[in-house]
Design a protein around this motif. Structure first.
Motif, PDB file in Angstrom:
ATOM      1  N   ASP A 103      -9.292  38.546  88.524  1.00 24.10           N
ATOM      2  CA  ASP A 103     -10.619  38.400  89.111  1.00 24.10           C
ATOM      3  C   ASP A 103     -10.781  39.095  90.458  1.00 24.10           C
ATOM      4  N   HIS A 104      -9.744  39.159  91.264  1.00 28.84           N
ATOM      5  CA  HIS A 104      -9.848  39.771  92.595  1.00 28.84           C
ATOM      6  C   HIS A 104      -9.321  41.200  92.619  1.00 28.84           C
ATOM      7  N   LEU A 409     -15.523  37.103  92.940  1.00 28.39           N
ATOM      8  CA  LEU A 409     -15.301  38.542  93.132  1.00 28.39           C
ATOM      9  C   LEU A 409     -15.738  38.909  94.539  1.00 28.39           C
ATOM     10  N   THR A 410     -14.845  38.838  95.477  1.00 30.22           N
ATOM     11  CA  THR A 410     -15.244  39.066  96.864  1.00 30.22           C
ATOM     12  C   THR A 410     -14.431  40.152  97.561  1.00 30.22           C
ATOM     13  N   ASP A 411     -13.401  40.664  96.913  1.00 28.62           N
ATOM     14  CA  ASP A 411     -12.572  41.670  97.561  1.00 28.62           C
ATOM     15  C   ASP A 411     -13.112  43.037  97.199  1.00 28.62           C
TER      16      ASP A 411
END
Length: 416
Positions: A103-104, A409-411
Motif C-alpha cells: 500500500d505504501h 496511500l500517503t507516501d
C-alpha cells in the motif's frame, strides 16, 4: 468480414481487459464453473477496482495474476498455495484481493515465475526488491533459508549491485531469475541446471541461492547486454551490437549469426523467437529458434508487417506496427482465445482476427494507449496500457476514499 460480435464490439473500451484460458483457481477473476474461459471475454476495470482506478501493469504466473493500478495499489487473484501473491498467508483466494503489504510502495516493475513473484520499488534514486512465493531451488535470492514458501514478501539485499548501478529489468523463469542492470551487467539466482544463469554449473552446484554475477560468457570485449529472456531451463541475451547469445554448458554462446543483427528476443517455456533489426535485409521479421540452436525465418507473418511486441509462455502472440495480431502455440485450455476446431496446439503462426478487431475498436476511442498481452502458463490477458505511467490526479482524488477503505496511500514521491 466481421470477426467481432455486436455485443463484444459494444464493450470495447480502454477500461476493458479481455481474458481467456484456464481460470480454475480464479486467476482470470471471472467465476466460471468449468474452470476455462474459451473465448476472449471482457471485464471492465470498474467492476474490479474501486473509485475508477485503472491498470498500470499486469503480471502472471502459473495459475495466478498480479495487478498494479495507476494509483499504485497492488491486487492479486488466483492460486496462492506458496504465498506467491504477497499476502501474509498461503490460502487460495476467492476473487481479486488487495495486497496490503504494498500500500505504501511505489512499485515500478513486477515479474512472476511459476509459483513466485518479484516486485521492484523505486523511491527517488533508491530501489527496493521484494520477493515471495515458492523457494524450491532458491529463485528468491534470499540465501540459504529453511523456508520452502516465503510470505509475506521479504526484501532482497541489493549490496551485490555495483556502485551507482540499478536494476533495469527482472526476468523470472520456472525456478530461475535473471536481473539486468543499467550498466548491462547480468545477475542470476535459482535453478542453474543448464548454466542458464550464466554461471558455470558445478562451481556453485545446480542452484544459486544468492544473486551472483553472470561471468560464464563468450562475447566481444565492448559488447553490452541490453535485453534478456528466460525459459524453463534456457535463456537468451541480446547485446547492443545486435548479437544473440544462448546458454550452454560452455557458457553463453553466440547463435544466429546468419540473421544478425537482432532487435528483440523472447523465450517462452520452451519456444524462442527473435525480431530482426532495422539494419537487417529482413527488417522487422520474426525468426524462430530450432532445436539445433539455429534461427529459421517465419513465413507466416507477411514481410510487410513489422512486429512490435512478442508475448507468451506456452501460447504466443505477436502484434505488428499496423496492429495485426498473430498467435501460435498451445490452445489446450483456450489460452489463444480461439476455438479448438481452428487451432488446437499449433507450431504454425496464425492470424488472430478477433483480437485485432478488439484492438482496432478500442484504439478508435483512444489512440494514446498501447495494447499489451500478458500470459501465464495457461491463461491470457489483453489490456490497454496508458502512455502515462501514473495518474497523479486520480491518485490524489482517491486518497481520502482509500483511507476510509483501509488503503492508506500517503507516501508520494514525484519524479520528473
Amino acid at each position: 468480414m466481421e470477426y467481432l460480435s455486436v455485443e463484444k464490439k459494444a464493450l470495447c473500451s480502454p477500461e476493458t481487459i479481455w481474458v481467456c484460458g484456464k481460470s480454475s483457481d480464479g486467476q482470470l477473476i471471472i467465476d466460471n464453473k468449468d474452470g476455462t474461459i474459451n473465448s476472449l471475454t471482457p471485464i471492465n476495470e470498474r467492476e474490479i477496482f474501486p473509485f475508477g482506478d485503472k491498470i498500470k501493469w499486469i503480471g502472471a504466473g502459473d495459475h495466478f495474476t498480479i495487478f498494479v493500478t495507476r494509483s499504485n495499489v497492488v491486487y492479486g487473484a488466483g492460486q496462492n498455495s506458496s504465498g506467491q501473491l504477497g499476502l501474509d498467508h498461503c490460502d487460495n483466494l476467492q476473487g481479486i484481493t488487495r495486497i496490503p503489504f504494498f500500500d505504501h510502495k511505489h512499485i515500478v516493475n513486477i515479474s512472476c515465475g511459476a509459483y513466485f513473484s518479484y516486485f521492484l520499488e523505486e523511491i527517488q534514486d533508491k530501489q527496493y526488491l521484494y520477493v515471495c512465493g515458492k523457494n524450491n531451488n532458491n529463485p528468491l535470492g534470499l540465501g540459504k533459508i529453511k523456508e520452502s514458501n516465503v510470505y509475506p514478501p521479504r526484501t532482497v539485499d541489493l549490496k551485490f549491485l555495483g556502485e551507482n548501478d540499478t536494476i533495469d529489468k527482472i526476468v523470472c523463469g520456472y525456478e530461475s531469475v535473471l536481473l539486468l542492470t543499467k550498466k548491462g551487467i547480468v545477475y542470476g539466482c535459482g535453478s542453474n541446471t543448464t548454466s542458464q544463469l550464466g554461471i558455470k554449473r558445478g562451481i556453485m552446484g545446480g542452484s544459486i541461492s544468492e544473486f551472483t554475477k553472470s561471468t560464464f560468457m563468450n562475447w566481444e570485449e565492448h559488447e553490452k547486454i541490453i535485453d534478456m529472456s528466460l525459459g524453463t531451463s534456457y535463456s537468451l541475451l541480446l547485446s547492443n551490437l545486435g548479437n544473440v547469445y544462448k546458454n550452454s554448458h560452455e557458457g553463453f554462446k553466440k547463435i544466429g549469426s546468419t540473421f544478425s543483427p537482432f532487435e528483440k528476443i523472447h523465450f517462452g517455456s520452451t519456444n524462442a523467437f527473435a525480431k530482426l533489426a532495422k539494419e537487417n535485409k529482413h527488417s522487422g521479421r520474426i525468426v524462430t529458434l530450432s532445436s539445433l540452436d539455429t534461427f529459421e525465418l517465419s513465413e507466416d507473418i507477411p514481410e510487410t508487417q513489422e512486429v512490435i511486441s512478442i508475448a507468451g509462455v506456452s501460447a504466443f502472440f505477436f502484434i505488428t506496427k499496423e496492429y495485426q495480431v498473430y498467435c501460435s502455440g498451445y490452445n489446450s485450455f483456450y489460452e489463444l482465445g480461439l476455438p479448438k476446431d481452428i487451432v488446437k496446439d499449433s507450431t504454425a503462426i496464425v492470424r488472430h482476427y478477433e483480437m485485432e478487431e478488439i484492438i482496432k475498436n478500442t484504439r478508435n476511442l483512444n489512440d494514446n494507449i498501447i495494447p499489451t498481452i500478458v500470459t501465464g502458463f495457461s491463461h491470457t490477458i489483453l489490456y490497454f496500457k496508458s502512455k502515462e505511467s501514473r495518474d497523479y490526479l486520480r491518485f490524489f482524488s482517491n486518497l481520502e476514499r482509500h483511507v476510509y477503505n483501509d488503503t492508506i496511500l500517503t507516501d508520494v514521491i514525484f519524479n520528473f
